[in-house]
Design a protein around this motif. Structure first.
Motif, PDB file in Angstrom:
ATOM      1  N   VAL A 263      21.279  71.393  94.674  1.00  0.00           N
ATOM      2  CA  VAL A 263      20.505  72.227  95.588  1.00  0.00           C
ATOM      3  C   VAL A 263      21.396  73.374  96.058  1.00  0.00           C
ATOM      4  O   VAL A 263      22.533  73.158  96.483  1.00  0.00           O
ATOM      5  CB  VAL A 263      20.008  71.420  96.805  1.00  0.00           C
ATOM      6  CG1 VAL A 263      19.230  72.334  97.764  1.00  0.00           C
ATOM      7  CG2 VAL A 263      19.122  70.266  96.352  1.00  0.00           C
ATOM      8  N   LEU A 264      20.874  74.594  95.975  1.00  0.00           N
ATOM      9  CA  LEU A 264      21.615  75.767  96.417  1.00  0.00           C
ATOM     10  C   LEU A 264      20.975  76.299  97.698  1.00  0.00           C
ATOM     11  O   LEU A 264      19.838  76.779  97.691  1.00  0.00           O
ATOM     12  CB  LEU A 264      21.589  76.861  95.349  1.00  0.00           C
ATOM     13  CG  LEU A 264      22.376  78.133  95.691  1.00  0.00           C
ATOM     14  CD1 LEU A 264      23.883  77.833  95.736  1.00  0.00           C
ATOM     15  CD2 LEU A 264      22.076  79.242  94.686  1.00  0.00           C
ATOM     16  N   LEU A 265      21.704  76.205  98.815  1.00  0.00           N
ATOM     17  CA  LEU A 265      21.222  76.713 100.094  1.00  0.00           C
ATOM     18  C   LEU A 265      21.585  78.189 100.202  1.00  0.00           C
ATOM     19  O   LEU A 265      22.755  78.561 100.129  1.00  0.00           O
ATOM     20  CB  LEU A 265      21.852  75.931 101.249  1.00  0.00           C
ATOM     21  CG  LEU A 265      21.513  74.437 101.313  1.00  0.00           C
ATOM     22  CD1 LEU A 265      22.340  73.755 102.395  1.00  0.00           C
ATOM     23  CD2 LEU A 265      20.027  74.244 101.574  1.00  0.00           C
ATOM     24  N   ILE A 266      20.567  79.032 100.388  1.00  0.00           N
ATOM     25  CA  ILE A 266      20.764  80.480 100.439  1.00  0.00           C
ATOM     26  C   ILE A 266      20.447  80.979 101.838  1.00  0.00           C
ATOM     27  O   ILE A 266      19.302  80.940 102.288  1.00  0.00           O
ATOM     28  CB  ILE A 266      19.877  81.207  99.411  1.00  0.00           C
ATOM     29  CG1 ILE A 266      20.114  80.658  98.000  1.00  0.00           C
ATOM     30  CG2 ILE A 266      20.137  82.710  99.458  1.00  0.00           C
ATOM     31  CD1 ILE A 266      19.172  81.232  96.963  1.00  0.00           C
ATOM     32  N   ASN A 267      21.475  81.452 102.530  1.00  0.00           N
ATOM     33  CA  ASN A 267      21.315  82.042 103.849  1.00  0.00           C
ATOM     34  C   ASN A 267      20.863  83.493 103.662  1.00  0.00           C
ATOM     35  O   ASN A 267      21.510  84.276 102.974  1.00  0.00           O
ATOM     36  CB  ASN A 267      22.648  81.980 104.602  1.00  0.00           C
ATOM     37  CG  ASN A 267      22.580  82.534 106.005  1.00  0.00           C
ATOM     38  OD1 ASN A 267      22.235  83.689 106.206  1.00  0.00           O
ATOM     39  ND2 ASN A 267      22.939  81.715 106.976  1.00  0.00           N
ATOM     40  N   SER A 268      19.744  83.851 104.309  1.00  0.00           N
ATOM     41  CA  SER A 268      19.128  85.164 104.100  1.00  0.00           C
ATOM     42  C   SER A 268      19.469  86.180 105.181  1.00  0.00           C
ATOM     43  O   SER A 268      18.912  87.287 105.174  1.00  0.00           O
ATOM     44  CB  SER A 268      17.598  84.996 104.028  1.00  0.00           C
ATOM     45  OG  SER A 268      17.238  84.021 103.080  1.00  0.00           O
TER      46      SER A 268
ATOM     47  N   LEU B   8      20.278  82.145  90.095  1.00  0.00           N
ATOM     48  CA  LEU B   8      19.455  82.178  88.887  1.00  0.00           C
ATOM     49  C   LEU B   8      19.836  81.064  87.910  1.00  0.00           C
ATOM     50  O   LEU B   8      19.283  80.981  86.815  1.00  0.00           O
ATOM     51  CB  LEU B   8      19.566  83.546  88.205  1.00  0.00           C
ATOM     52  CG  LEU B   8      19.142  84.741  89.069  1.00  0.00           C
ATOM     53  CD1 LEU B   8      19.191  86.023  88.249  1.00  0.00           C
ATOM     54  CD2 LEU B   8      17.754  84.536  89.658  1.00  0.00           C
ATOM     55  N   ASP B   9      20.738  80.208  88.323  1.00  0.00           N
ATOM     56  CA  ASP B   9      21.150  79.059  87.511  1.00  0.00           C
ATOM     57  C   ASP B   9      19.988  78.065  87.444  1.00  0.00           C
ATOM     58  O   ASP B   9      19.568  77.526  88.478  1.00  0.00           O
ATOM     59  CB  ASP B   9      22.374  78.402  88.147  1.00  0.00           C
ATOM     60  CG  ASP B   9      22.898  77.221  87.355  1.00  0.00           C
ATOM     61  OD1 ASP B   9      22.206  76.744  86.431  1.00  0.00           O
ATOM     62  OD2 ASP B   9      23.996  76.735  87.678  1.00  0.00           O
ATOM     63  N   PRO B  10      19.439  77.792  86.277  1.00  0.00           N
ATOM     64  CA  PRO B  10      18.283  76.900  86.183  1.00  0.00           C
ATOM     65  C   PRO B  10      18.582  75.447  86.533  1.00  0.00           C
ATOM     66  O   PRO B  10      17.658  74.648  86.710  1.00  0.00           O
ATOM     67  CB  PRO B  10      17.840  77.034  84.724  1.00  0.00           C
ATOM     68  CG  PRO B  10      19.077  77.439  83.990  1.00  0.00           C
ATOM     69  CD  PRO B  10      19.843  78.311  84.952  1.00  0.00           C
ATOM     70  N   THR B  11      19.857  75.092  86.663  1.00  0.00           N
ATOM     71  CA  THR B  11      20.199  73.705  86.978  1.00  0.00           C
ATOM     72  C   THR B  11      20.231  73.431  88.478  1.00  0.00           C
ATOM     73  O   THR B  11      20.450  72.299  88.884  1.00  0.00           O
ATOM     74  CB  THR B  11      21.553  73.320  86.366  1.00  0.00           C
ATOM     75  OG1 THR B  11      22.603  74.055  87.018  1.00  0.00           O
ATOM     76  CG2 THR B  11      21.578  73.614  84.877  1.00  0.00           C
ATOM     77  N   VAL B  12      20.046  74.488  89.303  1.00  0.00           N
ATOM     78  CA  VAL B  12      20.038  74.280  90.749  1.00  0.00           C
ATOM     79  C   VAL B  12      18.670  74.637  91.315  1.00  0.00           C
ATOM     80  O   VAL B  12      17.945  75.464  90.763  1.00  0.00           O
ATOM     81  CB  VAL B  12      21.123  75.114  91.474  1.00  0.00           C
ATOM     82  CG1 VAL B  12      22.507  74.735  90.969  1.00  0.00           C
ATOM     83  CG2 VAL B  12      20.878  76.605  91.332  1.00  0.00           C
ATOM     84  N   ALA B  13      18.329  73.996  92.435  1.00  0.00           N
ATOM     85  CA  ALA B  13      17.068  74.249  93.128  1.00  0.00           C
ATOM     86  C   ALA B  13      17.343  75.111  94.348  1.00  0.00           C
ATOM     87  O   ALA B  13      18.018  74.657  95.282  1.00  0.00           O
ATOM     88  CB  ALA B  13      16.414  72.928  93.539  1.00  0.00           C
ATOM     89  N   PRO B  14      16.853  76.351  94.395  1.00  0.00           N
ATOM     90  CA  PRO B  14      17.148  77.227  95.530  1.00  0.00           C
ATOM     91  C   PRO B  14      16.331  76.865  96.773  1.00  0.00           C
ATOM     92  O   PRO B  14      15.125  76.610  96.695  1.00  0.00           O
ATOM     93  CB  PRO B  14      16.759  78.626  95.036  1.00  0.00           C
ATOM     94  CG  PRO B  14      16.487  78.483  93.571  1.00  0.00           C
ATOM     95  CD  PRO B  14      16.095  77.058  93.361  1.00  0.00           C
ATOM     96  N   VAL B  15      17.001  76.843  97.925  1.00  0.00           N
ATOM     97  CA  VAL B  15      16.349  76.681  99.222  1.00  0.00           C
ATOM     98  C   VAL B  15      16.833  77.828 100.102  1.00  0.00           C
ATOM     99  O   VAL B  15      18.033  77.961 100.330  1.00  0.00           O
ATOM    100  CB  VAL B  15      16.694  75.331  99.883  1.00  0.00           C
ATOM    101  CG1 VAL B  15      16.134  75.269 101.305  1.00  0.00           C
ATOM    102  CG2 VAL B  15      16.159  74.179  99.049  1.00  0.00           C
TER     103      VAL B  15
END
Length: 278
Positions: free
Chosen positions: A176-181, A226-233
């Motif tokens: 899981v990739l946590l993206i702070n916006s 954009l890595d297909p192996t991670v799920a963006p949140v």
């Protein structure tokens, strides 16, 4: 539509479709300001009534589409309430919805996300919002506009929104990739451990229009989004700007982004939860 993003339209496109009975235009404006006491929000109804795209109705996200007893101030309304409001605005499942706001686009993408959360994907955002509409020389209307009430049937996609418990687990899950916006300064001050940063204000140009895919792609590639192996949140302060990042990511082929709706407001409500700084 004149955009590489599949969910973005320009003022010329909207002008040509103003009389289309299958379209519902929605002003989604909320005013957000900050001072020494924190964040303050105000309904955009008055500014909508002063000037809006002809034929646009107004969705009061602050008062009608927020779950006020949720874990954060802007928690998405429950499906039944959302459907009631959409139907009352004349928006049915058969309609193409065009959303815009008066400010910086994040309230338009918030409504875009909420519609998608209920499985209504036929939604487009007016690039640059009302400022772009007026800048292109198109007229505005005053007062209010309504469509005949109809039925909106929701189908909640639970995978598109995550809870604080989900995020706590994600801090220990490399898939899981946590993206702070938030802006880079806010990210440096405090963030959820393991997060990367894609500031929402860097997604648009000086006119508030979304940057092209050739500019956005390197920004997201640099943090692994954009890595297909991670799920963006994606998350932010209260779940609003996070939707702008999700919107941009969809244009790059990531339709699987989830929003942490509680965002930093919910995360920091418990002092025992860890933060990274610097």
């Amino acid at each position: 539509m004149t955009s590489s993003h599949p969910r973005l339209v320009d003022p010329s496109w909207l002008s040509e479709h103003l009389g289309d009975p299958s379209i519902r235009i929605v002003d989604a404006t909320v005013h957000l300001r900050f001072d020494e006491d924190g964040a303050h929000t105000e309904s955009g109804r008055e500014t909508y009534q002063a000037a809006h795209v002809p034929g646009a109705t107004f969705a009061d996200q602050l008062l009608d589409l927020t779950e006020h007893d949720g874990e954060a101030p802007f928690a998405a309304a429950r499906s039944e309430r959302f459907a009631e409001v959409m139907g009352g605005l004349g928006i049915g499942n058969e309609h193409t919805v065009v959303v815009y706001d008066h400010v910086n686009g994040i309230w338009a993408t918030r409504l875009w996300w909420q519609l998608g959360l209920e499985a209504h994907d036929d939604v487009v955002v007016l690039d640059g919002g009302l400022r772009a509409w007026q800048g292109a020389g198109h007229p505005v209307a005053t007062g209010g506009a309504v469509y005949p009430a109809t039925t909106f049937t929701p189908h909640r996609r639970a995978e598109r929104v995550v809870s604080t418990a989900d995020v706590e687990a994600a801090t220990h899950d490399p898939s899981v990739l946590l993206i702070n916006s938030l802006a880079r300064g806010s990210f440096a001050e405090a963030r959820i451990p393991g997060s990367v940063n894609v500031p929402f204000d860097e997604l648009v140009d000086e006119q508030g229009r979304l940057r092209g895919a050739d500019e956005l792609r390197p920004l997201f590639e640099s943090v692994g989004a954009l890595d297909p192996t991670v799920a963006p949140v994606t998350y932010c302060g209260g779940g609003i700007a996070a939707t702008a990042v999700a919107f941009a990511l969809q244009g790059l082929g990531r339709g699987d982004v989830a929003i942490y709706d509680g965002s930093m407001t919910a995360w920091t409500s418990d002092a025992s939860r860890p933060l990274e700084r610097g």
